[in-house]
Design an enzyme around this catalytic site. Structure first.
Site, short mmCIF file in Angstrom:
data_model
loop_
_atom_site.label_atom_id
_atom_site.label_comp_id
_atom_site.label_asym_id
_atom_site.label_seq_id
_atom_site.Cartn_x
_atom_site.Cartn_y
_atom_site.Cartn_z
CE1 TYR A 1 -4.03 2.23 0.92
CE2 TYR A 1 -2.64 3.12 2.40
CZ TYR A 1 -3.68 3.22 1.80
OH TYR A 1 -4.65 3.98 1.93
CE LYS B 1 -3.78 5.12 -1.36
NZ LYS B 1 -4.71 5.48 -2.35
P1 NAD Z 1 -13.29 2.72 1.53
O1 NAD Z 1 -12.93 1.22 1.85
O2 NAD Z 1 -14.49 3.08 2.47
O3 NAD Z 1 -13.69 2.95 0.19
C1 NAD Z 1 -12.99 2.57 -0.99
C2 NAD Z 1 -13.91 2.37 -2.33
O4 NAD Z 1 -13.41 1.90 -3.22
C3 NAD Z 1 -15.01 1.05 -1.59
O5 NAD Z 1 -16.19 1.70 -1.96
C4 NAD Z 1 -14.62 0.12 -2.77
O6 NAD Z 1 -15.81 -0.70 -3.28
C5 NAD Z 1 -13.93 0.76 -3.70
N1 NAD Z 1 -13.21 -0.02 -4.55
C6 NAD Z 1 -12.20 -0.80 -4.36
N2 NAD Z 1 -11.29 -1.36 -5.30
C7 NAD Z 1 -11.88 -0.84 -6.14
C8 NAD Z 1 -11.72 -1.10 -7.75
N3 NAD Z 1 -10.88 -1.91 -8.23
N4 NAD Z 1 -12.28 -0.43 -8.76
C9 NAD Z 1 -13.45 0.35 -8.21
N5 NAD Z 1 -13.91 0.58 -6.94
C10 NAD Z 1 -13.08 0.05 -6.06
O7 NAD Z 1 -11.95 3.43 1.90
P2 NAD Z 1 -11.93 4.82 2.06
O8 NAD Z 1 -11.25 5.18 3.29
O9 NAD Z 1 -12.89 5.77 1.63
O10 NAD Z 1 -10.48 5.18 1.14
C11 NAD Z 1 -10.70 6.11 0.00
C12 NAD Z 1 -9.24 6.21 -0.62
O11 NAD Z 1 -8.85 6.90 0.38
C13 NAD Z 1 -8.42 5.08 -0.91
O12 NAD Z 1 -7.78 5.58 -1.94
C14 NAD Z 1 -7.56 4.99 0.29
O13 NAD Z 1 -6.34 4.06 0.17
C15 NAD Z 1 -7.41 6.36 0.44
N6 NAD Z 1 -6.77 6.79 2.09
C16 NAD Z 1 -7.87 6.68 3.05
C17 NAD Z 1 -7.49 6.73 4.22
C18 NAD Z 1 -8.30 6.71 5.72
O14 NAD Z 1 -7.91 7.10 6.59
N7 NAD Z 1 -9.48 6.25 5.17
C19 NAD Z 1 -5.98 7.34 4.62
C20 NAD Z 1 -5.22 7.50 3.51
C21 NAD Z 1 -5.66 7.39 2.03
#
Ligand code: NAD
Length: 308
Positions: A166, A170
């Site tokens: 990851y 990222k």
């Molecule tokens: P989440 O799991 O709530 O949402 C992610 C969404 O992406 C889900 O609805 C999932 O179905 C969809 N998804 C996954 N693989 C997919 C694919 N191959 N094609 C299409 N859709 C797909 O996660 P989140 O926390 O809302 O994260 C959103 C983004 O932010 C991600 O890229 C995550 O890595 C990044 N992020 C989140 C955090 C955090 O604290 N939540 C921190 C750093 C980065």
């Protein structure tokens, strides 16, 4: 400060069925964008598939008077992404904004990680983001307008135990942004990176409830909306969470120049404090700026003149 609006703009938000993506899609639609709500509907580890969550977000946007369509492609599937972009073009005739947000986790220490889990995470985050940007690119160039955001993470920027796959994926968002920023500039395509931290299903076991309450995804979306707005900056890494917004930058120190018999590992070790002196650090505009800097340093030390 003029109001930020997305009237007549078309946006694609990947992974918009839940969490941050859902919040971004709702935020864009509330300010007038027509939104493609993409989501494969997978579990946190990327397993499964369902259109339910994306359809629910589309219904929510429409109920509030907005325009949206869902698309269930896997962002790592180039043909599916092309179809999504083609459907947006058929329906609305342009694509102005691409928010690359879809993501999964397959956390394990590097010692225990299977390379298949490494590859899968890179596929979704890096290849998925590149697929979407690549499919939108010719359209944005033709329009002379495009706003692209990649979603990075503190895990990639600063490191996090158990997330080699990851974190690498990222950090790759920054490399993609840096180059697309340069290549897109002449066609008014601006490219930025969001580094969010929020209480979503991705982080639910990590956060104590009182911290989770402070880290609502909705607090991040205003930063995302600025990054894809008409007056957006470009090549910005915006940290966001719990109402905080901060910029991450990459700097290089002035450094030292070791020539001839001074160019030894011992000399690098002996002068490492000077190599690392952060008083002299500066941001370089592009890769060639570094080449130029070093060649000019060497030329100066040798009393030579370069044409640069
Ligand atoms: P989440 O799991 O709530 O949402 C992610 C969404 O992406 C889900 O609805 C999932 O179905 C969809 N998804 C996954 N693989 C997919 C694919 N191959 N094609 C299409 N859709 C797909 O996660 P989140 O926390 O809302 O994260 C959103 C983004 O932010 C991600 O890229 C995550 O890595 C990044 N992020 C989140 C955090 C955090 O604290 N939540 C921190 C750093 C980065």
């Amino acid at each position: 400060m003029s109001e930020i609006t997305f009237k007549d703009r078309v946006a694609i938000v990947t992974g918009a069925g839940t969490g941050l993506g859902r919040s971004h899609a709702l935020g864009l639609a509330a300010r007038g964008a027509k939104v493609v709500v993409n989501d494969l509907g997978v579990g946190r580890d990327g397993v499964g598939a369902s259109s339910e969550a994306a359809d629910a977000v589309v219904a929510e946007i429409k109920a509030a008077g907005g325009e949206a369509m869902s698309h269930g492609c896997d962002v790592s599937d180039e043909a599916g992404v092309k179809d999504m972009v083609a459907q947006a073009m058929d329906a609305w005739g342009r694509v102005d904004i691409a928010v690359n947000n879809a993501g999964i986790l397959r956390d394990k220490t590097f010692a225990k990680m299977e390379m298949s889990d490494f590859r899968k995470v890179v596929d979704v985050h890096l290849i998925g983001s590149a697929n979407v940007a690549h499919a939108c690119w010719p359209i944005m160039r033709e329009q002379k307008y495009g706003r692209i955001v990649f979603t990075s993470s503190a895990s990639g920027i600063y490191g996090n135990f158990g997330q080699a796959n990851y974190g690498a994926a990222k950090a790759a968002m920054l490399g993609l942004m840096n180059v697309l920023h340069i290549e897109g500039a002449r066609d008014n395509i601006r490219v930025n990176t969001l580094a969010p931290t929020a209480a979503t299903r991705m982080t639910e076991e990590l956060l104590p409830p009182e911290a989770a309450e402070l880290l609502a995804p909705e607090l991040i979306t205003p930063g995302l909306l600025y990054l894809v707005s008409e007056d957006a900056p470009s090549k910005v890494i915006l940290g966001a969470g719990a109402g905080s917004f901060a910029q991450t930058r990459v700097y290089e120190t002035e450094g030292i120049t070791l020539l001839d018999s001074d160019n030894t590992p011992e000399a690098v070790a002996a002068q490492f404090a000077d190599v690392s002196d952060n008083q002299t650090q500066e941001e370089l505009a592009d890769a060639f700026s570094q080449t130029k800097k070093y060649a000019l340093n060497a030329a100066k030390a040798r009393g030579l003149k370069l044409g640069w």
